[in-house]
Motif scaffolding. Structure first.
Motif, PDB file in Angstrom:
ATOM      1  N   HIS A  82       4.387   6.294  13.843  1.00  0.00           N
ATOM      2  CA  HIS A  82       4.875   7.225  14.858  1.00  0.00           C
ATOM      3  C   HIS A  82       6.305   6.940  15.308  1.00  0.00           C
ATOM      4  O   HIS A  82       6.824   7.648  16.177  1.00  0.00           O
ATOM      5  CB  HIS A  82       3.938   7.205  16.073  1.00  0.00           C
ATOM      6  N   LEU A  83       6.935   5.926  14.747  1.00  0.00           N
ATOM      7  CA  LEU A  83       8.310   5.609  15.116  1.00  0.00           C
ATOM      8  C   LEU A  83       9.282   6.461  14.315  1.00  0.00           C
ATOM      9  O   LEU A  83       9.217   6.508  13.086  1.00  0.00           O
ATOM     10  CB  LEU A  83       8.595   4.122  14.875  1.00  0.00           C
ATOM     11  N   GLY A  84      10.217   7.095  14.997  1.00  0.00           N
ATOM     12  CA  GLY A  84      11.122   8.014  14.335  1.00  0.00           C
ATOM     13  C   GLY A  84      12.035   7.366  13.318  1.00  0.00           C
ATOM     14  O   GLY A  84      12.451   8.009  12.351  1.00  0.00           O
ATOM     15  N   HIS A  85      12.362   6.070  13.498  1.00  0.00           N
ATOM     16  CA  HIS A  85      13.270   5.407  12.562  1.00  0.00           C
ATOM     17  C   HIS A  85      12.530   4.734  11.412  1.00  0.00           C
ATOM     18  O   HIS A  85      13.165   4.130  10.547  1.00  0.00           O
ATOM     19  CB  HIS A  85      14.149   4.381  13.286  1.00  0.00           C
ATOM     20  N   VAL A  86      11.205   4.821  11.386  1.00  0.00           N
ATOM     21  CA  VAL A  86      10.411   4.292  10.267  1.00  0.00           C
ATOM     22  C   VAL A  86      10.098   5.450   9.329  1.00  0.00           C
ATOM     23  O   VAL A  86       9.380   6.386   9.687  1.00  0.00           O
ATOM     24  CB  VAL A  86       9.124   3.615  10.763  1.00  0.00           C
ATOM     25  N   SER A  87      10.658   5.399   8.128  1.00  0.00           N
ATOM     26  CA  SER A  87      10.480   6.504   7.185  1.00  0.00           C
ATOM     27  C   SER A  87       9.212   6.370   6.359  1.00  0.00           C
ATOM     28  O   SER A  87       8.690   7.375   5.855  1.00  0.00           O
ATOM     29  CB  SER A  87      11.692   6.611   6.263  1.00  0.00           C
ATOM     30  N   ARG A  88       8.713   5.156   6.188  1.00  0.00           N
ATOM     31  CA  ARG A  88       7.474   4.945   5.451  1.00  0.00           C
ATOM     32  C   ARG A  88       6.834   3.638   5.897  1.00  0.00           C
ATOM     33  O   ARG A  88       7.520   2.631   6.079  1.00  0.00           O
ATOM     34  CB  ARG A  88       7.726   4.877   3.935  1.00  0.00           C
ATOM     35  N   VAL A  89       5.522   3.654   6.108  1.00  0.00           N
ATOM     36  CA  VAL A  89       4.755   2.430   6.291  1.00  0.00           C
ATOM     37  C   VAL A  89       3.556   2.522   5.357  1.00  0.00           C
ATOM     38  O   VAL A  89       2.819   3.505   5.363  1.00  0.00           O
ATOM     39  CB  VAL A  89       4.331   2.207   7.756  1.00  0.00           C
ATOM     40  N   ALA A  90       3.405   1.517   4.507  1.00  0.00           N
ATOM     41  CA  ALA A  90       2.361   1.517   3.489  1.00  0.00           C
ATOM     42  C   ALA A  90       1.731   0.129   3.427  1.00  0.00           C
ATOM     43  O   ALA A  90       2.296  -0.851   3.923  1.00  0.00           O
ATOM     44  CB  ALA A  90       2.927   1.904   2.122  1.00  0.00           C
ATOM     45  N   ILE A  91       0.571   0.054   2.814  1.00  0.00           N
ATOM     46  CA  ILE A  91      -0.119  -1.226   2.677  1.00  0.00           C
ATOM     47  C   ILE A  91      -0.899  -1.238   1.372  1.00  0.00           C
ATOM     48  O   ILE A  91      -1.406  -0.196   0.925  1.00  0.00           O
ATOM     49  CB  ILE A  91      -1.067  -1.486   3.877  1.00  0.00           C
ATOM     50  N   GLN A  92      -0.962  -2.402   0.754  1.00  0.00           N
ATOM     51  CA  GLN A  92      -1.817  -2.598  -0.410  1.00  0.00           C
ATOM     52  C   GLN A  92      -3.227  -2.898   0.083  1.00  0.00           C
ATOM     53  O   GLN A  92      -3.431  -3.788   0.917  1.00  0.00           O
ATOM     54  CB  GLN A  92      -1.294  -3.754  -1.260  1.00  0.00           C
ATOM     55  N   THR A  93      -4.217  -2.177  -0.423  1.00  0.00           N
ATOM     56  CA  THR A  93      -5.577  -2.289   0.095  1.00  0.00           C
ATOM     57  C   THR A  93      -6.608  -2.017  -0.994  1.00  0.00           C
ATOM     58  O   THR A  93      -6.344  -1.269  -1.947  1.00  0.00           O
ATOM     59  CB  THR A  93      -5.795  -1.300   1.263  1.00  0.00           C
ATOM     60  N   ASP A 106       0.477   9.193  11.877  1.00  0.00           N
ATOM     61  CA  ASP A 106       1.358  10.255  11.404  1.00  0.00           C
ATOM     62  C   ASP A 106       1.345  10.194   9.876  1.00  0.00           C
ATOM     63  O   ASP A 106       1.945   9.299   9.272  1.00  0.00           O
ATOM     64  CB  ASP A 106       2.769  10.048  11.937  1.00  0.00           C
ATOM     65  N   LEU A 107       0.676  11.137   9.259  1.00  0.00           N
ATOM     66  CA  LEU A 107       0.481  11.101   7.812  1.00  0.00           C
ATOM     67  C   LEU A 107       1.701  11.566   7.033  1.00  0.00           C
ATOM     68  O   LEU A 107       1.700  11.532   5.802  1.00  0.00           O
ATOM     69  CB  LEU A 107      -0.748  11.927   7.429  1.00  0.00           C
ATOM     70  N   ASP A 108       2.756  11.982   7.739  1.00  0.00           N
ATOM     71  CA  ASP A 108       4.022  12.222   7.059  1.00  0.00           C
ATOM     72  C   ASP A 108       4.747  10.913   6.760  1.00  0.00           C
ATOM     73  O   ASP A 108       5.659  10.876   5.930  1.00  0.00           O
ATOM     74  CB  ASP A 108       4.934  13.109   7.908  1.00  0.00           C
ATOM     75  N   THR A 109       4.340   9.848   7.459  1.00  0.00           N
ATOM     76  CA  THR A 109       5.002   8.548   7.325  1.00  0.00           C
ATOM     77  C   THR A 109       4.116   7.517   6.642  1.00  0.00           C
ATOM     78  O   THR A 109       4.591   6.691   5.865  1.00  0.00           O
ATOM     79  CB  THR A 109       5.419   8.023   8.715  1.00  0.00           C
ATOM     80  N   LEU A 110       2.827   7.546   6.905  1.00  0.00           N
ATOM     81  CA  LEU A 110       1.901   6.539   6.394  1.00  0.00           C
ATOM     82  C   LEU A 110       1.458   6.851   4.969  1.00  0.00           C
ATOM     83  O   LEU A 110       1.275   8.010   4.605  1.00  0.00           O
ATOM     84  CB  LEU A 110       0.683   6.450   7.313  1.00  0.00           C
ATOM     85  N   ALA A 111       1.287   5.802   4.169  1.00  0.00           N
ATOM     86  CA  ALA A 111       0.782   5.956   2.798  1.00  0.00           C
ATOM     87  C   ALA A 111      -0.001   4.692   2.426  1.00  0.00           C
ATOM     88  O   ALA A 111       0.187   3.632   3.024  1.00  0.00           O
ATOM     89  CB  ALA A 111       1.922   6.196   1.814  1.00  0.00           C
ATOM     90  N   LEU A 112      -0.849   4.814   1.421  1.00  0.00           N
ATOM     91  CA  LEU A 112      -1.689   3.698   0.980  1.00  0.00           C
ATOM     92  C   LEU A 112      -1.509   3.457  -0.517  1.00  0.00           C
ATOM     93  O   LEU A 112      -1.458   4.395  -1.315  1.00  0.00           O
ATOM     94  CB  LEU A 112      -3.167   3.977   1.267  1.00  0.00           C
ATOM     95  N   TRP A 113      -1.431   2.174  -0.851  1.00  0.00           N
ATOM     96  CA  TRP A 113      -1.421   1.703  -2.241  1.00  0.00           C
ATOM     97  C   TRP A 113      -2.808   1.093  -2.434  1.00  0.00           C
ATOM     98  O   TRP A 113      -3.088   0.003  -1.956  1.00  0.00           O
ATOM     99  CB  TRP A 113      -0.303   0.683  -2.394  1.00  0.00           C
ATOM    100  N   THR A 114      -3.717   1.814  -3.071  1.00  0.00           N
ATOM    101  CA  THR A 114      -5.095   1.347  -3.185  1.00  0.00           C
ATOM    102  C   THR A 114      -5.379   0.839  -4.587  1.00  0.00           C
ATOM    103  O   THR A 114      -4.783   1.309  -5.567  1.00  0.00           O
ATOM    104  CB  THR A 114      -6.100   2.464  -2.841  1.00  0.00           C
ATOM    105  N   THR A 115      -6.291  -0.113  -4.677  1.00  0.00           N
ATOM    106  CA  THR A 115      -6.652  -0.692  -5.977  1.00  0.00           C
ATOM    107  C   THR A 115      -8.166  -0.671  -6.143  1.00  0.00           C
ATOM    108  O   THR A 115      -8.909  -1.074  -5.237  1.00  0.00           O
ATOM    109  CB  THR A 115      -6.136  -2.135  -6.101  1.00  0.00           C
TER     110      THR A 115
END
Length: 291
Positions: A82-93, A106-115
């Motif tokens: 939800h931070l305006g200056h963060v363009s992407r936050v992702a995690i390996q999971t 905010d799903l415009d910014t969050l993403a997941l790297w899943t295995t």
């Protein structure tokens, strides 16, 4: 650092996982309550630092263990999204946890790297998790380690996933592939060639140490996870002051979260808009049959 975006690979002290994959170098410890408290405090300190900055930041969490089974990682992902200056936050999971928490992000910014780890979770359970992500509109990729025994499960998964979900294949560490074997994996992941062989990297220009850094739980900064030399500390400003263009000091690089930043490979163009979550630009390809 005032204008250019900074990409941060964060890896705190967490080292416990609900899986025990035999091929995985991670998650070989059962964290004590004290270790979990320390990891939580370190992550909260890091999140507070990111929140206080006024320049563009992207974050990829690469924990030694499974982060999303811990409430503080879920909360950090939501808060940073939800931070305006963060363009992407992702995690390996490994996608073993529930997905309800994503409703607050905010799903415009969050993403997941899943295995997907065959042998640790059933096909149906993992696929159900993927379908939940798709139904919520979460941006995610799915990966499999390219071991011979994983080929059939990977084919079944590719056939079951919607085409807009990218399935990547990681070459098994220390392994080699005949052309026939590589062709089998390339049929699933058209970009498998990037992973098949380690990349010669010595002296090549790399974004790590310039616009990409690795940060540990104490705020100690290195150019990437694979180069131990310390650049400084995130919290006292010494690390950001040390950022500059530089070549890779290692002879080769065989991990995607390292070699993706090697400039001569051009993978920022290949993964434009999806470098941290490992999703190629323009996926799915219009002229490639998958599976």
């Amino acid at each position: 650092m005032t204008s250019a975006d900074l990409t941060i690979l964060y890896r705190g002290p967490l080292a416990s996982c609900d899986y025990d994959c035999p091929y995985c170098p991670f998650a070989k410890r059962r964290d004590t309550p004290a270790q979990l408290r320390a990891d939580r405090a370190a992550l909260e300190r890091f999140t507070a630092w990111v929140s206080a900055q006024r320049f563009g930041i992207s974050v990829l969490f690469t924990p030694w263990g499974e982060g999303l089974v811990r409430s503080w990682y879920r909360r950090a992902m939501v808060d940073l999204s939800h931070l305006g200056h963060v363009s992407r936050v992702a995690i390996q999971t490994n996608l073993s946890g529930r997905t309800r928490w994503l409703d607050d992000a905010d799903l415009d910014t969050l993403a997941l790297w899943t295995t997907y780890h065959p042998g640790q979770v059933t096909h149906d359970r993992f696929l159900a998790g993927c379908r939940e992500l798709s139904a919520k509109g979460v941006r995610y990729s799915v990966g499999v380690v390219g071991l011979p025994e994983h080929l059939t499960p990977a084919r079944l998964l590719r056939a079951a996933l919607p085409p807009e979900v990218y399935l990547w294949i990681n070459a098994a560490e220390g392994g080699s592939y005949t052309d026939t074997e590589a062709a089998d994996w390339t049929a699933l992941d058209p970009l498998f060639a990037n992973s098949r062989h380690p990349h010669t990297s010595g002296g090549l220009r790399c974004r790590t140490g310039e616009s990409v850094i690795s940060v540990d739980g104490e705020g100690e900064v290195r150019r990437c996870h694979f180069v131990p030399d310390r650049l400084g500390n995130l919290y006292d400003g010494t690390a950001l002051a040390a950022l500059r263009p530089r070549g890779c000091p290692k002879g080769s690089c065989d991990c995607h979260i390292g070699y993706v930043h090697l400039e001569p490979l051009g993978l920022y163009d290949t993964f434009s808009g999806g470098v941290l979550e490992r999703i190629p630009a323009g996926w799915p390809p219009k002229d490639t049959a998958l599976g």
